[in-house]
Design an enzyme around this catalytic site. Structure first.
Site, PDB file in Angstrom:
ATOM      1  N   PHE A 111       0.805 -31.691 -12.472  1.00  0.00           N
ATOM      2  CA  PHE A 111       0.876 -32.907 -11.664  1.00  0.00           C
ATOM      3  C   PHE A 111       1.604 -33.983 -12.477  1.00  0.00           C
ATOM      4  CE2 PHE A 111      -1.011 -36.689  -9.600  1.00  0.00           C
ATOM      5  CZ  PHE A 111      -0.747 -36.369  -8.277  1.00  0.00           C
ATOM      6  N   ASP A 182      -6.823 -29.334 -16.772  1.00  0.00           N
ATOM      7  CA  ASP A 182      -7.043 -30.281 -15.690  1.00  0.00           C
ATOM      8  C   ASP A 182      -7.617 -29.482 -14.518  1.00  0.00           C
ATOM      9  OD1 ASP A 182      -6.888 -32.000 -13.491  1.00  0.00           O
ATOM     10  OD2 ASP A 182      -5.177 -33.091 -14.345  1.00  0.00           O
ATOM     11  N   TYR A 207     -12.858 -37.149  -6.363  1.00  0.00           N
ATOM     12  CA  TYR A 207     -12.642 -37.442  -4.936  1.00  0.00           C
ATOM     13  C   TYR A 207     -12.038 -36.293  -4.149  1.00  0.00           C
ATOM     14  CZ  TYR A 207      -8.040 -38.691  -6.897  1.00  0.00           C
ATOM     15  OH  TYR A 207      -6.861 -38.682  -7.582  1.00  0.00           O
ATOM     16  N   LYS A 208     -11.736 -35.172  -4.807  1.00  0.00           N
ATOM     17  CA  LYS A 208     -11.149 -34.046  -4.078  1.00  0.00           C
ATOM     18  C   LYS A 208     -12.278 -33.156  -3.571  1.00  0.00           C
ATOM     19  CE  LYS A 208      -6.749 -34.653  -6.374  1.00  0.00           C
ATOM     20  NZ  LYS A 208      -5.893 -34.334  -7.529  1.00  0.00           N
ATOM     21  N   ARG A 362       1.036 -28.705   3.148  1.00  0.00           N
ATOM     22  CA  ARG A 362      -0.064 -28.260   2.285  1.00  0.00           C
ATOM     23  C   ARG A 362      -1.390 -28.379   3.025  1.00  0.00           C
ATOM     24  NH1 ARG A 362      -1.829 -31.161  -3.362  1.00  0.00           N
ATOM     25  NH2 ARG A 362      -2.427 -32.774  -1.885  1.00  0.00           N
TER      26      ARG A 362
END
Ligand SMILES: *Cc1c(COP(=O)(O)O)cnc(C)c1O
Length: 403
Positions: A111, A182, A207-208, A362
């Site tokens: 990312f 990560d 938050y995912k 996605r």
């Protein structure tokens, strides 16, 4: 396969098929009440006494322990704090301080924020050329005795490709390097065994898949035998051995506590804590099996219902080699931004996924609330949008600030 009973524990709008929990998890019902209580009863009535009386001060470590269970970490080795980006800076600087080497090895699937953090840190260390970014499938062979830190995201945010955490960590250790994982797209999506792999450091998002709410606190992991050897580069008073002694010099707290920096965002911590209740009685192996089944079904349905429109699977077909998401390339058509516009049209029809540049649709799968019926219906609506060219409208073709 039907949905797990956990679905009713989420406050999902009627009619919405939510396939974006990999970007922002939905609202757990329990979080509403808990945040309301924290606002009115704790902040409102206890005022500053809440730090002790409501246990605010211990939330980062208490929540850290709850996350530890989901990522195979030792109790007392995880702290919920800051953002993933900031935590990455903290663990990367710690890892570099433990190593006599400088080279940070990462991959092009990482990312961007992870790479930017490494660029900034190495730049500040006057060592800007020591960030090596290679193709994901060459990471293993690139690890050698020059590498200080291997810094990777386990699940590629675009393609969903899963790195072999055990093999890469073992190879890095053989070469005398440290490893940072990560887990942004891993925590809550699949079983992770940090302890079993002897991973050195990890970071991840609240938050995912953990459903902690927009901007929820992130987490970091430090292997216990490293924790007391680290001098934090971002030392703050909350990581001091005695914050309320107000000493002029930083003396790190014992263990992972030293990785705390400043005052924790309590309302966000409370929401994340409530969201974590959902996982108390769940086995991640069962979640994983269902997530693979949902994604397999989605791939099959999209390929069956949407053939002939140029969609191309970007995700490993083998469920064991991907995380909990599926992406398809959808190239531009007639000079128009068809991929982006198709996702906006889908969202307008209540199927929420997201778009990732340059041309990826996605979709994330969360068996806590997604069902087989939803997956079939999402593929059907996608096929209608493509065949009727519903995406080709100015309102869908104009890019918003957040994609
Ligand atoms: C989502 C994500 C982040 C987000 O970082 P923030 O600091 O929360 O904005 C970082 N790294 C990876 C790999 C991600 O997928």
């Amino acid at each position: 396969m039907t949905s797990l009973p956990q679905r009713r524990l989420f406050d999902l709008p009627d009619g919405v098929i939510y396939l974006d929990g990999n970007s922002l998890g939905p609202l757990p019902v329990a979080a509403k009440a808990r945040v309301a209580e924290a606002v009115s009863d704790h902040w409102g009535k206890m005022l500053i006494r809440g730090w002790n009386a409501a246990g605010w001060i211990d939330l980062p470590s208490r929540i850290g322990d709850r996350i530890a269970r989901l990522i195979g970490a030792e109790p007392g080795s995880v702290m919920a704090c800051d953002s993933t980006s900031v935590n990455l800076f903290k663990v990367l600087s710690a890892a570099l301080s433990l190593s006599g080497r400088r080279v940070v090895l990462s991959d092009m699937g990482n990312f961007p924020t992870d790479l930017y953090v490494a660029q900034g840190l190495l730049g500040a260390m006057r060592s800007p050329d020591d960030l090596k970014i290679v193709a994901p499938d060459t990471v293993l062979e690139t690890i050698d005795e020059t590498v200080a830190v291997v810094m990777l995201t386990q699940v590629d945010y675009r393609t969903g490709r899963l790195h072999d955490m055990a093999a890469i960590t073992a190879k890095a250790h053989d070469a005398g390097a440290l490893v940072i994982w990560d887990l942004a797209h891993s925590a809550g999506a699949l079983p992770v065994d940090l302890q079993g792999c002897r991973a050195d450091f990890a970071v991840g998002c609240g938050y995912k898949y953990l459903n902690g709410g927009p901007g929820a606190p992130a987490f970091l992991y430090v292997r216990p035998d490293h924790a007391d050897r680290i001098a934090p580069a971002l030392g703050g008073w909350m990581g001091h051995e005695a914050p309320f002694a107000f000493d002029l010099d930083f003396r790190p707290a014992q263990g992972v506590d030293r990785m705390r920096v400043g005052t924790p965002p309590i309302l966000s911590m409370v929401a994340l804590d409530a969201a974590l209740d959902l996982w108390d009685d769940l086995a991640l192996s069962a979640i994983r099996a269902q997530s693979i089944a949902l994604a397999d079904l989605f791939i099959a349905e999209v390929e069956r219902q949407c053939s002939g429109f140029g969609l191309e699977l970007a995700t490993p077909r083998d469920g064991a080699l991907r995380g909990s998401q599926v992406s398809f390339h959808l190239p531009d058509l007639d000079g128009k931004d068809r991929g982006y516009a198709t996702m906006q049209a889908l969202i307008a029809e209540n199927v929420i996924g997201d778009f990732r540049a340059p041309d990826l649709l996605r979709f994330g799968f969360a068996p806590l609330y997604n069902t087989e019926d939803e997956v079939r219906e999402a593929a059907r609506r996608l096929s209608v949008i493509l065949s009727e060219r519903r995406w080709d409208q100015p309102r869908f073709l104009t890019r918003a600030k957040v994609t």
